[in-house]
Write an enzyme that holds these catalytic residues in place. Structure first.
Site, PDB file in Angstrom:
ATOM      1  N   GLU A 179     -21.280  -9.616  12.471  1.00 26.65           N
ATOM      2  CA  GLU A 179     -20.362 -10.194  13.456  1.00 26.65           C
ATOM      3  C   GLU A 179     -20.141 -11.664  13.114  1.00 26.65           C
ATOM      4  OE1 GLU A 179     -21.663  -9.592  17.463  1.00 26.65           O
ATOM      5  OE2 GLU A 179     -21.172  -7.457  17.410  1.00 26.65           O
ATOM      6  N   LYS A 204      17.803  -4.147  -5.004  1.00 27.16           N
ATOM      7  CA  LYS A 204      16.420  -3.675  -5.189  1.00 27.16           C
ATOM      8  C   LYS A 204      16.178  -2.348  -4.491  1.00 27.16           C
ATOM      9  CE  LYS A 204      12.144  -5.465  -3.321  1.00 27.16           C
ATOM     10  NZ  LYS A 204      11.278  -6.627  -3.170  1.00 27.16           N
TER      11      LYS A 204
END
Ligand code: R5P
Length: 291
Positions: free
Chosen positions: A37, A185
């Site tokens: 944590e 593209k």
């Protein structure tokens, strides 16, 4: 205004503090507990003061750190807490492309703004993402920083690798007073793209110095294919510029093999980081604190 630099953006945060006339700058203490944590602690006397946390959200751990830091700033009694996210991760999933997917960019907005009075970010994949914030949210542009850098470089034409980048390349073209065009593209998968020249060009590409302008360089696939195509059509001295340089895996080396120069801003630390967005972020923060 106290500037707090998260681990993902320490250098840029310090530059922002300098731009704010040497505003007090602090690096929080961070560590991991044995169970992994995260723990953070901010120093300095923030009671009744304005404070800004600067932290890009490239990794999930960066996102969590940003949320903890914003909470810590509130707990320390700051009058107002601002959050600057120079590189906003998950911005490319800005809509549901397939059933069952989340709008990840919106999820990030909801969580990032929790403890913020206002949010500042830089060149979002789509500015539409700003509409997901319920608090005041501002987008700085990386284009002026790159333009300041490219001013003295030999450039005949600016190129966007796709239609989605037209506004960006047009803005750069205005600042540098150069012609521009956009390639066509088609994305095949997350690492491969197919590019084609548009039917008409503003100048002959043969012998021209071309600079490709993109928001993000991630795997480098887009820039490598764009550079190869421009070279095949006779362009010389090809360079590439982006706001956010992720340069995953060997992207930087693959790009350097096909272009002469690569330029990036400092929203993320990377080997092409040559322009700073600190003045552009500071300008927005100055307006926020003046209210
Ligand atoms: C896509 O729409 C973006 O503007 C960039 O062109 C893209 O994210 C670049 O990714 P990569 O470096 O993996 O080709």
């Amino acid at each position: 205004m106290h500037v707090i630099g998260g681990t993902a953006s320490t250098a840029l945060a310090e530059r922002v503090s300098r731009e704010l006339g040497n505003a007090p700058f602090g690096i929080p203490f961070t560590k991991r507990f044995p169970d992994d944590e995260m723990y953070v602690r901010v120093g300095g006397r923030l009671e009744g003061e304005d404070a800004v946390v600067v932290q890009s959200t490239r990794t999930d751990s960066d996102v969590l750190e940003l949320m903890l830091l914003a909470d810590a700033v509130r707990e320390a009694g700051a009058r107002r807490a601002f959050v600057v996210v120079p590189y906003f991760g998950y911005a490319r999933q800005d809509r549901r492309f397939f059933p069952g997917e989340p709008v990840s960019a919106r999820t990030l907005c909801r969580h990032i703004e929790l403890d913020a009075d206002a949010v500042v970010t830089v060149d979002l994949h789509s500015s539409q993402t700003l509409t997901h914030f319920t608090k005041p949210a501002y987008e700085a542009s990386g284009i002026p920083a790159i333009a300041r850098l490219l001013k003295e470089r030999p450039i005949d034409v600016l190129v966007s690798p796709d239609k989605g980048g037209v506004d960006r390349v047009r803005r750069m073209a205005q600042l540098l007073d150069k012609p521009w065009f956009a390639l066509e593209k088609r994305r095949i998968d997350s690492e491969h793209v197919e590019l084609a020249m548009p039917p008409t060009l503003p100048i002959p590409i043969e012998g021209a110095h071309a600079t490709i302008v993109d928001d993000v360089i991630s795997t480098g696939g887009t820039i490598v294919e764009a550079a190869k195509l421009l070279k095949k059509r006779g362009a010389i001295g090809i360079s590439a510029a982006c706001t956010h340089g992720l340069f995953l895996k060997d992207a930087f080396e693959r790009i350097k093999a096909v272009v002469a120069d690569v330029y990036s801003t400092d929203t993320l630390g990377n080997p092409a980081e040559k322009a700073s967005v600190a003045p552009d972020i500071a300008q927005i923060l100055e307006r926020l604190v003046a209210v």
